[in-house]
Design a protein around this motif. Structure first.
Motif, short mmCIF file in Angstrom:
data_model
loop_
_atom_site.label_atom_id
_atom_site.label_comp_id
_atom_site.label_asym_id
_atom_site.label_seq_id
_atom_site.Cartn_x
_atom_site.Cartn_y
_atom_site.Cartn_z
N TYR A 56 0.84 -1.20 0.00
CA TYR A 56 0.00 0.00 0.00
C TYR A 56 0.87 1.25 0.00
O TYR A 56 0.62 2.20 -0.75
CB TYR A 56 -0.92 -0.03 1.22
CG TYR A 56 -1.77 1.20 1.39
CD1 TYR A 56 -2.93 1.36 0.63
CD2 TYR A 56 -1.45 2.18 2.31
CE1 TYR A 56 -3.72 2.48 0.78
CE2 TYR A 56 -2.24 3.31 2.46
CZ TYR A 56 -3.37 3.46 1.70
OH TYR A 56 -4.15 4.56 1.86
N ASP A 59 2.77 1.65 -3.38
CA ASP A 59 1.89 2.13 -4.45
C ASP A 59 1.68 3.64 -4.38
O ASP A 59 1.42 4.28 -5.40
CB ASP A 59 0.53 1.44 -4.38
CG ASP A 59 0.60 -0.03 -4.78
OD1 ASP A 59 1.62 -0.44 -5.38
OD2 ASP A 59 -0.37 -0.77 -4.47
N ARG A 60 1.79 4.20 -3.20
CA ARG A 60 1.61 5.64 -3.04
C ARG A 60 2.93 6.39 -2.98
O ARG A 60 2.95 7.59 -2.71
CB ARG A 60 0.77 5.92 -1.80
CG ARG A 60 -0.69 5.66 -2.11
CD ARG A 60 -1.46 5.15 -0.98
NE ARG A 60 -2.85 4.85 -1.33
CZ ARG A 60 -3.23 3.75 -1.97
NH1 ARG A 60 -2.36 2.88 -2.39
NH2 ARG A 60 -4.51 3.53 -2.21
N ASP A 75 -0.99 11.91 4.54
CA ASP A 75 0.14 12.63 3.93
C ASP A 75 0.89 13.35 5.00
O ASP A 75 1.93 13.57 5.18
CB ASP A 75 -0.34 13.61 2.87
CG ASP A 75 -0.90 12.88 1.68
OD1 ASP A 75 -0.45 11.75 1.42
OD2 ASP A 75 -1.79 13.43 1.02
#
Length: 75
Positions: A56, A59-60, A75
């Protein structure tokens, strides 16, 4: 109706008449193998969750060292 005393006599004679190899096999079969199986499932599930979490973050575009902070606070 069986009394507690007669039941305890039956259980005691069953245990005392059973040889040690049979008792050892039953302990192995009903205690050790399920515990080992649960331990392996637990380790496998923890590894799966860790890989899922890292995928996860990857992927970011978040590094592994900041992954926990990213998951908790965004973030």
């Amino acid at each position: 109706m069986a009394t507690i005393r007669s039941l305890s006599k039956k259980i005691a004679s069953l245990i005392l008449d059973t040889d040690l190899s049979t008792i050892g096999k039953n302990i192995l079969k009903w205690l050790v193998i399920p515990v080992v199986a649960l331990l392996l499932l637990s380790i496998g599930y923890d590894s799966y969750q860790n890989n899922k979490r890292l995928a996860y973050c990857r992927d970011r575009g978040v590094s592994e060292s900041q992954c926990d902070y990213f998951i908790e606070y965004g973030d």
